[in-house]
Design a protein around this motif. Structure first.
Motif, PDB file in Angstrom:
ATOM      1  N   GLU B 220      48.403  37.988  41.842  1.00  0.00           N
ATOM      2  CA  GLU B 220      47.138  37.320  42.095  1.00  0.00           C
ATOM      3  C   GLU B 220      46.438  37.990  43.261  1.00  0.00           C
ATOM      4  OE1 GLU B 220      48.965  33.437  42.354  1.00  0.00           O
ATOM      5  OE2 GLU B 220      49.008  33.483  44.521  1.00  0.00           O
ATOM      6  N   ILE B 221      45.246  37.479  43.602  1.00  0.00           N
ATOM      7  CA  ILE B 221      44.480  38.020  44.712  1.00  0.00           C
ATOM      8  C   ILE B 221      45.255  37.868  46.019  1.00  0.00           C
ATOM      9  CG2 ILE B 221      42.192  37.686  43.702  1.00  0.00           C
ATOM     10  CD1 ILE B 221      42.177  34.940  45.216  1.00  0.00           C
ATOM     11  N   GLY B 222      44.913  38.687  47.018  1.00  0.00           N
ATOM     12  CA  GLY B 222      45.522  38.570  48.341  1.00  0.00           C
ATOM     13  C   GLY B 222      46.706  39.491  48.514  1.00  0.00           C
ATOM     14  N   ALA B 246      45.722  37.170  38.528  1.00  0.00           N
ATOM     15  CA  ALA B 246      44.875  35.974  38.507  1.00  0.00           C
ATOM     16  C   ALA B 246      43.911  35.986  39.688  1.00  0.00           C
ATOM     17  CB  ALA B 246      45.747  34.724  38.572  1.00  0.00           C
ATOM     18  N   GLY B 247      42.726  35.443  39.474  1.00  0.00           N
ATOM     19  CA  GLY B 247      41.778  35.262  40.582  1.00  0.00           C
ATOM     20  C   GLY B 247      40.556  36.153  40.520  1.00  0.00           C
ATOM     21  N   ALA B 248      40.239  36.689  39.321  1.00  0.00           N
ATOM     22  CA  ALA B 248      39.062  37.557  39.189  1.00  0.00           C
ATOM     23  C   ALA B 248      37.782  36.818  39.569  1.00  0.00           C
ATOM     24  CB  ALA B 248      38.954  38.077  37.755  1.00  0.00           C
ATOM     25  N   THR B 249      37.775  35.494  39.388  1.00  0.00           N
ATOM     26  CA  THR B 249      36.562  34.724  39.679  1.00  0.00           C
ATOM     27  C   THR B 249      36.647  33.979  41.010  1.00  0.00           C
ATOM     28  OG1 THR B 249      37.523  33.009  38.279  1.00  0.00           O
ATOM     29  CG2 THR B 249      35.808  34.354  37.294  1.00  0.00           C
ATOM     30  N   ALA B 250      37.701  34.234  41.785  1.00  0.00           N
ATOM     31  CA  ALA B 250      37.871  33.507  43.047  1.00  0.00           C
ATOM     32  C   ALA B 250      36.894  34.031  44.100  1.00  0.00           C
ATOM     33  CB  ALA B 250      39.305  33.654  43.545  1.00  0.00           C
ATOM     34  N   PRO B 251      36.255  33.121  44.866  1.00  0.00           N
ATOM     35  CA  PRO B 251      35.355  33.567  45.934  1.00  0.00           C
ATOM     36  C   PRO B 251      36.147  34.128  47.117  1.00  0.00           C
ATOM     37  CG  PRO B 251      35.541  31.166  45.942  1.00  0.00           C
ATOM     38  CD  PRO B 251      36.333  31.653  44.770  1.00  0.00           C
ATOM     39  N   ARG B 254      38.355  32.186  50.462  1.00  0.00           N
ATOM     40  CA  ARG B 254      38.860  30.837  50.218  1.00  0.00           C
ATOM     41  C   ARG B 254      40.310  30.899  49.761  1.00  0.00           C
ATOM     42  NH1 ARG B 254      35.289  26.614  49.783  1.00  0.00           N
ATOM     43  NH2 ARG B 254      37.194  25.506  50.281  1.00  0.00           N
ATOM     44  N   ARG B 255      41.097  29.941  50.235  1.00  0.00           N
ATOM     45  CA  ARG B 255      42.508  29.881  49.867  1.00  0.00           C
ATOM     46  C   ARG B 255      42.622  29.136  48.543  1.00  0.00           C
ATOM     47  NH1 ARG B 255      47.312  27.131  53.604  1.00  0.00           N
ATOM     48  NH2 ARG B 255      47.900  25.662  52.010  1.00  0.00           N
ATOM     49  N   MET B 256      43.039  29.834  47.476  1.00  0.00           N
ATOM     50  CA  MET B 256      43.066  29.236  46.139  1.00  0.00           C
ATOM     51  C   MET B 256      44.430  28.586  45.864  1.00  0.00           C
ATOM     52  SD  MET B 256      39.997  30.049  45.362  1.00  0.00           S
ATOM     53  CE  MET B 256      39.790  29.656  43.639  1.00  0.00           C
ATOM     54  N   GLY B 257      44.650  27.432  46.428  1.00  0.00           N
ATOM     55  CA  GLY B 257      45.895  26.706  46.187  1.00  0.00           C
ATOM     56  C   GLY B 257      47.095  27.311  46.899  1.00  0.00           C
ATOM     57  N   GLY B 260      48.896  32.234  50.052  1.00  0.00           N
ATOM     58  CA  GLY B 260      48.692  33.680  50.064  1.00  0.00           C
ATOM     59  C   GLY B 260      47.554  34.145  49.169  1.00  0.00           C
ATOM     60  N   ALA B 261      46.979  33.229  48.387  1.00  0.00           N
ATOM     61  CA  ALA B 261      45.955  33.627  47.426  1.00  0.00           C
ATOM     62  C   ALA B 261      44.570  33.540  48.050  1.00  0.00           C
ATOM     63  CB  ALA B 261      46.029  32.764  46.168  1.00  0.00           C
TER      64      ALA B 261
END
Lengths: 393, 307
Positions: B220-222, B246-251, B254-257, B260-261
């Motif tokens: 994932e991102i990060g 995962a996370g192509a659309t994550a801003p 921001r911590r996505m759940g 580390g993401a």
């Protein structure tokens, strides 16, 4: 968790990191008592919001600049009145901007030179890293890109802490001598103590400045904390400013839901962070736009699902909902019952596509079918995403 | 064969009497896993009983390991005490500590990781679903299940899965099993920024395991852990590898759940990682529904049989 500049500077002072004299004001009535701390002369007025780029920002009424140099106390008061309650838009706030609820007055410093200093976690080495540069007051990403040789990094061994030779290395690289070197060394040690003891995830001083008198000061301060460690820092939790957070995100946190608002129109309700992120991705892949990230966690209850639906529907942009649950251990039937209850309670009118897979999925699908609700079933993630995108388009 | 854990591996559970630990201990026992001991300070001498099993509880990890031969621990201890629980495994010289706990302060993990350097014990996690080496029985029973993954979705076979995310791992495993493709071992390394075992560590083990014929790597991102692993694969791994990020659309920012993401810069976005995956010869899954198919494409291109 993030805090305001004025709070970060108060924290710095507690740890012995020198900052310019300052005073916050939360209402117009506070302006005079706050300004009484300063001698007559130049005063800096700074709008307090959790976003960078304040100096170059513009207020929604056209007033320019969230950081202003004022020639007198009277001028500072007048400027503060224009900022307080006004909404500041910067490169980092998005077009909606942020309402300014606190003003911070500081004394103006005669700057000799600006530097950059930050402490954060280096993921690759799993150690704190101190990043310093002779190029202060500008974006560090730009410096890193254009003149990487002007950035010094020192990795701190967590078993020993920041060593004296490392502090010396930073001082030499930044070119400090004499009194400045002594003061900078002290500041770096105190800043590291602040980072470590408060469980900060980042402290950033940009710029760090020197004055003609040999003083070294943190002219700006940005501090964020590790959310996982807040349980042992009630004094830091007390600094949380709910005005700076999305009300839907605050509501979600009350139900242990992880929710982040986005600007699309397809709402997602998913279990697991990785699956939630990739549900957003697959919506985008098939031509839709996700309205949010929402992870109901590994063991979601009926109450959480109901709360999640209410939060999702609090976003007026939402035109359709997709539920994607891979019930590993979680019982799909519990989720199905939660969906039925939630839809009935909120009187859902929008298209809803549900993809359930995993533990007790047959019973879960039967519950949905028997409910009489108008919902569409998706077999795989791709199928569910395509179906909701088609219905919202 | 499998990596890290096998059906014969003896495991102990730290936090066996807590609600969360107890529930997953019961599921592991039902799966056929050799849960031989529990550790709850102050409850030494008692027993954890379930469906005819009688698991002895000890006050310390060292005692539990000595008395039962357990060499692996699953940690279900609340966040404020979890770092200490990991250190106790290190001190007892266990082979493996699997930290399921979510929400351990990063500073604690920074210190733990420093202490673990040069020691015998390997850490998987924290904030992870654990590991499963599926067994030969019905619904893959008779395997070794450590942590919280659903055992029944697995099937014994020849694909290795490594991932930072729990449910996304289940998604990949389920896609494989439905296609009648089994797994050697599925490893959830966890979503925290400071963790024990990395993508690369697991990839090296899969590469060296003769029973593992193909690999799915989910990231994932990060951070740059997936990139590090991809570069190593390009230089060293001949086995077919499929990847998903995962996370192509994550801003950004921001911590996505997962702690580390979070996108920190230009290098750790989904797009940047996917580009490097492709450059390194990894078959990228276009969507999360495409993970098993992506591996099948990679295997077909190399003429490798997965089942």
């Amino acid at each position: 968790m993030n805090i305001h500049e004025y709070q970060a500077k108060a924290l710095f002072e507690k740890f012995g990191v020198p900052v310019p004299k300052g005073a916050p004001a939360k209402s117009a009535a506070d302006f005079d008592p706050a300004l009484a701390n300063f001698a007559e002369g130049t005063i800096v007025v700074k709008a307090q919001i959790h976003a960078g780029g304040r100096g170059k920002g513009t207020f929604t009424d056209g007033f320019k600049g969230g950081v202003k140099l004022c020639p007198s106390r009277a001028a500072a008061k007048e400027t503060a009145a224009k900022m307080l309650g006004n909404t500041l838009v910067t490169a980092q706030t998005g077009p909606a901007g942020r309402k300014v609820q606190t003003i911070y007055f500081t004394e103006a410093c005669a700057i000799k030179k600006e530097y950059y200093l930050a402490i954060l976690l280096d993921r690759a080495s799993s150690r704190p890293v101190i990043v310093a540069s002779t190029e202060g007051g500008v974006e560090i990403e730009k410096v890193a890109h254009e003149t990487p040789e002007k950035i010094t990094k020192v990795f701190v061994d967590p078993a020993y802490g920041l060593a004296d030779f490392q502090v010396r290395e930073l001082i030499f690289k930044l070119g400090f001598t004499g009194n400045e070197a002594k003061n900078a060394g002290k500041l770096i040690r105190q800043l590291y103590a602040c980072f470590w003891e408060t469980d900060a995830s980042m402290v950033e001083v940009n710029p760090l400045i020197t004055t003609a008198g040999g003083d070294v000061l943190a002219l700006d301060a940005k501090v964020s904390f590790d959310d996982n460690a807040l349980f042992r820092h009630p004094e830091i939790v007390a600094l949380r400013d709910l005005n700076e957070e999305d009300p839907k995100e605050i509501e979600a946190s009350k139900f242990s839901l992880s929710y982040i608002a986005l600007d699309g129109n397809i709402a997602c309700l998913v279990n697991g962070a990785g699956l939630a992120m990739s549900t957003m991705d697959i919506i985008k892949h098939f031509g839709g736009t996700p309205a949010n990230f929402l992870d109901v966690g590994g063991g979601a209850s009926k109450e959480q699902v109901v709360a999640a639906f209410k939060i999702i529907l609090g976003d007026p942009n939402v035109k359709g909902i997709v539920v994607n649950i891979f019930g590993g251990i979680m019982d799909c039937n519990v989720i199905a019952q939660g969906i039925v209850e939630a839809v009935k309670e909120v009187g859902l009118k929008l298209p809803l596509v549900v993809r359930l897979e995993g533990n007790n999925v047959v019973a879960g699908k039967a519950t949905l079918a028997a409910s009489g609700l108008k919902l569409v079933s998706g077999d795989t993630m791709a199928d569910a995403a395509q179906k909701i995108v088609k219905r919202v388009a | 064969m499998a990596i890290l854990i096998h059906p014969q591996t003896k495991i102990l559970i730290q936090g066996i009497t807590g609600e969360f630990g107890a529930r997953h201990t019961r599921l592991s026992l039902d799966y056929g896993t050799q849960v031989v001991a529990g550790v709850t300070p102050g409850k030494g001498g008692q027993f954890f009983e379930h469906a005819g099993h009688k698991v002895p509880i000890f006050n310390t990890v060292a005692e539990a390991s000595r008395a039962t031969g357990a060499s692996v621990s699953a940690i279900f201890v609340p966040p404020p005490f979890a770092a200490d629980a990991i250190l106790e495994c290190v001190d007892a010289d266990l082979d493996l500590a699997v930290a399921i706990t979510e929400g351990i302060p990063i500073r604690d993990m920074v210190r733990v990781k420093r202490v673990m350097g040069g020691r015998k014990t390997r850490l998987v996690g924290p904030n992870c679903p654990g590991l499963v080496s599926p067994g030969p029985g019905e619904s893959s029973k008779g395997g070794c299940r450590i942590g919280i993954a659903p055992g029944y979705i697995h099937k014994q076979g020849h694909v290795g899965v490594v991932s930072r995310s729990g449910t996304l791992t289940y998604e990949a495993v389920y896609q494989l099993t439905v296609k009648n493709i089994g797994q050697t071992t599925c490893v959830g390394i966890g979503g925290d920024p400071v963790n024990g075992t990395s993508h690369l560590d697991v990839i090296k083990l899969f590469n060296a395991d003769p029973e593992t014929h193909g690999i799915i790597m989910i990231g994932e991102i990060g951070g740059n852990a997936e990139v590090e692993a991809a570069r190593w694969i390009k230089a060293n791994c001949k086995k077919p590898v499929a990847g998903f990020i995962a996370g192509a659309t994550a801003p950004a920012g921001r911590r996505m759940g997962h702690a580390g993401a979070v996108i920190g810069g230009k290098e750790d976005t989904a797009a940047a990682k996917i580009a490097i995956f492709k450059e390194c010869g990894i078959e990228v899954a276009v969507t999360p529904s495409d993970m098993a198919d992506a591996l099948l494409r990679a295997a077909a291109a190399k003429g490798v049989k997965l089942s």
